[in-house]
Design a protein around this motif. Structure first.
Motif, PDB file in Angstrom:
ATOM      1  N   TYR A 112      -3.604   2.970   1.314  1.00 27.52           N
ATOM      2  CA  TYR A 112      -4.278   3.018   0.004  1.00 27.52           C
ATOM      3  C   TYR A 112      -3.580   2.083  -1.046  1.00 27.52           C
ATOM      4  CZ  TYR A 112      -6.722   4.115  -4.231  1.00 27.52           C
ATOM      5  OH  TYR A 112      -7.226   4.223  -5.481  1.00 27.52           O
ATOM      6  N   TYR A 161       0.964  -1.288   0.010  1.00 28.26           N
ATOM      7  CA  TYR A 161       0.014   0.096   0.163  1.00 28.26           C
ATOM      8  C   TYR A 161       0.853   1.212   0.124  1.00 28.26           C
ATOM      9  CZ  TYR A 161      -3.611  -3.302   1.703  1.00 28.26           C
ATOM     10  OH  TYR A 161      -4.399  -4.184   2.092  1.00 28.26           O
ATOM     11  N   LEU A 170      -9.055   2.805   0.499  1.00 25.38           N
ATOM     12  CA  LEU A 170      -8.610   3.322   1.732  1.00 25.38           C
ATOM     13  C   LEU A 170      -8.823   2.451   2.604  1.00 25.38           C
ATOM     14  CD1 LEU A 170      -7.112   6.020   2.564  1.00 25.38           C
ATOM     15  CD2 LEU A 170      -9.415   6.690   3.512  1.00 25.38           C
ATOM     16  N   VAL A 177      -1.049   9.692   1.469  1.00 23.66           N
ATOM     17  CA  VAL A 177      -2.388   9.374   1.339  1.00 23.66           C
ATOM     18  C   VAL A 177      -3.088  10.750   1.915  1.00 23.66           C
ATOM     19  CG1 VAL A 177      -4.210   7.982   2.253  1.00 23.66           C
ATOM     20  CG2 VAL A 177      -1.844   7.045   1.467  1.00 23.66           C
TER      21      VAL A 177
END
Length: 459
Positions: A130, A31, A136, A37
């Motif tokens: 994410y 991620y 998310l 993010v």
């Protein structure tokens, strides 16, 4: 997974997307995480794209064996992979061990799931991950805190700050950069634990304060969280509540400082000059409490606060291991920030000779920020006009007039050719000529300058 929001879409740059894809094709979770993010959800352009993964460091190295790698963080689970000249940090999911230095974990333990990795992070807005197609992961309400403009620790704020005291400064710095406020429990813990900031290296404290002062909401955050910041710069504490005479001032010393930082104009300044100005405004009045006296009329006065402030500014910046140019320039500005400015050309040229145009431009910006944080009355506005008039004429003279020996129409060689013996007499003669030119008694022309020396019997 709780806190999983598949409908959220974030645009990831091609290089970071390629790294995520390579890890996932190799059978690992991966991620983008943290600040990238947060910034993406705020509509900002992230500066860095960090990746967290279930792959262990040696597995990351294998997956990206064709790429150049930086391995300095490998012990803590981080391998930086270079793509197109840019490093991307890829960090294995981990939990931290005990913190005995209020800064670094004694050891880290790698874990196979992302949830405990997010749980160890500092603030909710930095604890989101994410991935394309998955969406998310927000286990701690980071997105909600973004909407509420709040800095909130993940879990117990006292535990988070006990692990790493730098997080106290990071909370305030991020609040200044994002124009956020500290959530109540986070603020209370930061205030209670502010003394632990002294356990952090001076360089780290300097870096956080430097970023804070450059942030859009710096003034607002200084105003609101001065007592927390006193953990980093103890000289702030006496300024809070230190009253000033109402004829000129409408704030105490600390609120005046915060407003001056907010109103400082650094437009057109390069990074170095802007940094000198921000620190000068931040430091300019910190010595006022130690200089404070009360006159027979009951009004406060601060005799000698320029000179005392210069010494204090130097002491603080040296303690923080700031760059030498900043120590010297800021302490010099603070030393004369409240002094009178000349209005006549000779006086302005004298200042140009002593300080140079760049320094005087900074001085004018400092004075205008200082005055903008005073009471708005006729006396203050007259002072502002004087500063602007000085700046305008100073810039004109700096472009057209002679105010250094190097600008004279004669030099040491031409004086010796004319008959002055080599040695101290040459320098003395040049300075005598410069004084006469600056005071308007001589034109800056070779024949006139040599004639003047001959008249004085020096040739």
């Amino acid at each position: 997974m709780s806190g999983h929001e598949p409908q959220i879409k974030i645009s990831i740059p091609a290089a970071a997307s390629r790294l995520l894809g390579a890890l996932r094709r190799a059978g690992f979770e991966a991620y983008v995480v943290g600040g990238c993010v947060r910034d993406s959800l705020l509509g900002r352009t992230p500066g860095d794209w960090d990746i967290c993964t279930s792959a262990r460091p040696e597995q990351v190295r294998t997956v990206f064996s064709a790429y150049r790698q930086i391995l300095t963080g490998e012990k803590h689970g981080t391998v930086a992979v270079i793509v197109g000249g840019t490093p991307y940090e890829i960090t294995t999911y981990r939990v931290d061990g005990q913190y005995h230095d209020s800064r670094h974990p004694d050891a880290v333990q790698f874990v196979p799931q992302v949830q405990p990795d997010l749980a160890r992070r500092d603030f909710t807005i930095n604890a989101m991950a994410y991935a394309p197609g998955e969406g998310l992961i927000d286990l701690y309400g980071g997105r909600s805190d973004l909407h509420a403009c709040l800095m909130r620790c993940v879990g117990d704020p006292e535990e988070r700050f006990a692990e790493d005291a730098l997080r106290i400064l990071r909370a305030v710095r991020l609040a200044a950069q994002l124009d956020f406020a500290l959530e109540e429990a986070t603020e209370r813990a930061a205030l209670d634990m502010r003394q632990s900031i002294q356990n952090i290296s001076a360089e780290r404290i300097y870096t956080e304060l430097d970023k804070l002062l450059a942030a859009p909401a710096a003034g607002k955050v200084l105003s609101r969280y001065g007592r927390i910041l006193a953990g980093a710069v103890p000289e702030i504490e006496p300024c809070i509540g230190c009253t000033q005479p109402g004829r000129w001032h409408c704030y105490d010393v600390w609120q005046h400082t915060a407003v001056a930082v907010e109103l400082l104009d650094v437009a057109g300044m390069d990074d170095k000059n802007a940094r000198i100005l921000r620190w000068s405004v931040f430091l300019h009045d910190l010595a006022k409490p130690e200089c404070r006296t009360v006159g027979p009329d009951g009004a406060a006065h601060f005799p000698g606060h320029n000179q005392a402030g210069s010494k204090m500014a130097r002491s603080i910046l040296l303690r923080l291991k700031a760059p030498t140019y900043l120590v010297e320039s800021a302490s010099a500005l603070v030393a004369i920030h409240d002094g009178a400015l000349p209005s006549d050309d000779a006086g302005i040229l004298n200042m140009l000779n002593r300080y140079g145009a760049a320094f005087l431009q900074r001085l004018c910006r400092l004075k205008l920020a200082d005055l903008a944080a005073h009471a708005r009355n006729a006396g203050v506005m007259q002072r502002e006009q004087q500063v602007r008039a000085f700046e305008g004429r100073m810039l004109e003279l700096s472009a057209t007039a002679c105010y250094t020996v190097g600008q004279l129409a004669v030099n040491g060689a031409s004086l010796m050719d004319a008959g002055i013996a080599p040695g101290p007499a040459v320098g003395k003669a040049l300075n005598t000529l410069l004084r006469s030119v600056m005071e308007g008694r001589l034109p800056n022309e070779k024949a006139a300058l040599l004639a003047a020396l001959e008249k004085e019997g020096l040739l």
